[in-house]
Design a protein around this motif. Structure first.
Motif, PDB file in Angstrom:
ATOM      1  N   LEU A   8       0.839  -1.212   0.000  1.00 52.49           N
ATOM      2  CA  LEU A   8       0.000   0.000   0.000  1.00 52.49           C
ATOM      3  C   LEU A   8       0.870   1.257   0.000  1.00 52.49           C
ATOM      4  O   LEU A   8       0.609   2.211   0.719  1.00 52.49           O
ATOM      5  N   GLY A   9       1.929   1.205  -0.794  1.00 57.36           N
ATOM      6  CA  GLY A   9       2.815   2.371  -0.884  1.00 57.36           C
ATOM      7  C   GLY A   9       2.261   3.394  -1.865  1.00 57.36           C
ATOM      8  O   GLY A   9       1.048   3.539  -2.019  1.00 57.36           O
ATOM      9  N   LYS A  10       3.163   4.057  -2.559  1.00 54.56           N
ATOM     10  CA  LYS A  10       2.752   5.151  -3.460  1.00 54.56           C
ATOM     11  C   LYS A  10       1.761   4.662  -4.513  1.00 54.56           C
ATOM     12  O   LYS A  10       0.819   5.350  -4.861  1.00 54.56           O
ATOM     13  N   MET A  11       1.979   3.464  -5.014  1.00 49.09           N
ATOM     14  CA  MET A  11       1.112   2.931  -6.073  1.00 49.09           C
ATOM     15  C   MET A  11      -0.069   2.135  -5.522  1.00 49.09           C
ATOM     16  O   MET A  11      -1.212   2.339  -5.923  1.00 49.09           O
ATOM     17  N   GLY A  12       0.240   1.199  -4.622  1.00 48.50           N
ATOM     18  CA  GLY A  12      -0.784   0.273  -4.152  1.00 48.50           C
ATOM     19  C   GLY A  12      -1.929   0.979  -3.446  1.00 48.50           C
ATOM     20  O   GLY A  12      -3.095   0.592  -3.592  1.00 48.50           O
TER      21      GLY A  12
END
Ligand code: NAD
Ligand code: 6PG
Length: 299
Positions: A8-12
């Motif tokens: 769930l970082g920048k993209m997720g």
């Protein structure tokens, strides 16, 4: 339809919101519990382990990985396997090396687990508002989740590229192109910077975005960057890279395909990370040796 998302970082994070907005029931997990809490506040179902995530997914599980490429992807897949059944689907949406994706496809195939490699482009805004997705893997597996790719992508922004590995292969070459295009834009502005004219970079980038041959999203981002910092005084000219350009070059060399622009754009990134170079010292020393040309000495 339910979708599990791991990473769930920048993209997720944005992708989870994109899926939610498109009516999917998302179950989200990350090793970073802050991100898990934050996505929970968006009304998304959360899990603190892959076991919990799998327990919350019913029927044919579809699990999207958005974690850093490399060993982490292998680690996550290994941890998922005990909780998966035949025909469950793992989608790797990160920037994995296509050779790793071919290997993972084969390893999972032996267990009856389906695998799709998905190159995801468009940056973080694309993940949220509509990405460009290029998907490799078995056609029936792709068909099963084709609507998901259609929903999270911009119009005409998803494609089944062919056999396992081809999605990440396509994304790798895309990024090689990206390196070359960015380097070219950068060099143009460097010429402006050293010229006799007082060129306004933001206005010029904006101009280029109106009707010129080089109008593009990258040029819009160039305009955007100069609007925030007219001469980019606030940042250093150090260019990192996550590997995609290097893999493109390695592949081109293996195939015997000349890709000088991509090759040099990678060299420029590496060079930018050095204050001074030993090769520069050697050339300066040799010029001095054979021609008595001046060298600049260290203090
Ligand atoms: N940032 C971009 O513009 C972009 C665009 C397209 C593709 N990608 C690719 O997508 C992938 C993710 O990129 P990002 O920018 O979101 O990275 P990021 O570093 O912002 O996020 C990665 C997330 O994965 C989590 N993570 C790491 N190990 C984990 C594990 N074992 N289990 C669960 N979660 C774990 C991290 O805590 C982090 O939240 C990478 O492969 C990247 O190359 C990035
Ligand atoms: O298409 C995209 O959305 C970008 O290419 C994206 O994948 C990311 O920003 C790259 O990972 C940066 O790559 P480098 O770190 O190699 O420049």
């Amino acid at each position: 339809m339910q979708i599990g998302i791991i990473g769930l970082g920048k993209m997720g994070f944005n992708l989870a919101l994109n899926l939610q907005r498109n009516g999917y029931e998302v179950v989200a997990q990350d090793v970073n519990t802050d991100f898990v809490t934050k996505i929970g506040q968006e009304g998304i179902t959360t899990a603190l382990s892959v076991k919990e995530l799998c327990n919350k997914l019913i029927d044919r599980k579809v699990i999207w990985l958005m974690v850093p490429a490399g060993e982490i992807v292998d680690g996550v897949i290994t941890s998922l396997i005990p909780f998966l059944e035949k025909n469950d689907i793992i989608i790797d949406g990160g920037n994995s090396n296509y050779k790793d994706s071919k290997r993972r496809y084969s390893q999972l195939k032996e267990l009856g687990i389906d695998f799709l490699d998905c190159g995801t482009s468009g940056g973080t805004s694309g993940a949220l508002n509509g990405a460009c997705t290029m998907i490799g893997g078995d056609a029936p597996v792709f068909e099963y989740v084709a609507q998901v790719f259609k929903d999270i992508s911009v119009e005409n922004g998803h494609l089944h590229t062919g056999a396992a590995g081809s999605g990440h292969f396509t994304k790798m070459v895309h990024n090689g192109i990206e390196y070359g295009m960015m380097q070219s834009i950068a060099e143009g502005f460097e010429v402006f910077e050293h010229s006799e004219f007082d060129i306004d970079f933001e206005k010029t980038a904006k101009l280029f975005n109106h009707g010129s041959v080089v109008r593009s999203w990258l040029m819009e981002l160039t305009e955007n960057a100069f609007s925030k910092d007219p001469k980019l005084d606030g940042i250093k000219g150090i260019m990192h890279s996550s590997g995609e350009g290097k893999w493109t070059l390695e592949t081109a060399l293996d195939l015997g395909v000349p890709t000088p622009v991509i090759a040099l754009s990678i060299m420029m990134r590496y060079r930018s990370q050095m204050q001074d170079t030993f090769s520069g010292k050697v050339v300066a020393a040799l010029r001095n040796e054979f021609g008595g040309h001046a060298v600049e000495k260290n203090e």
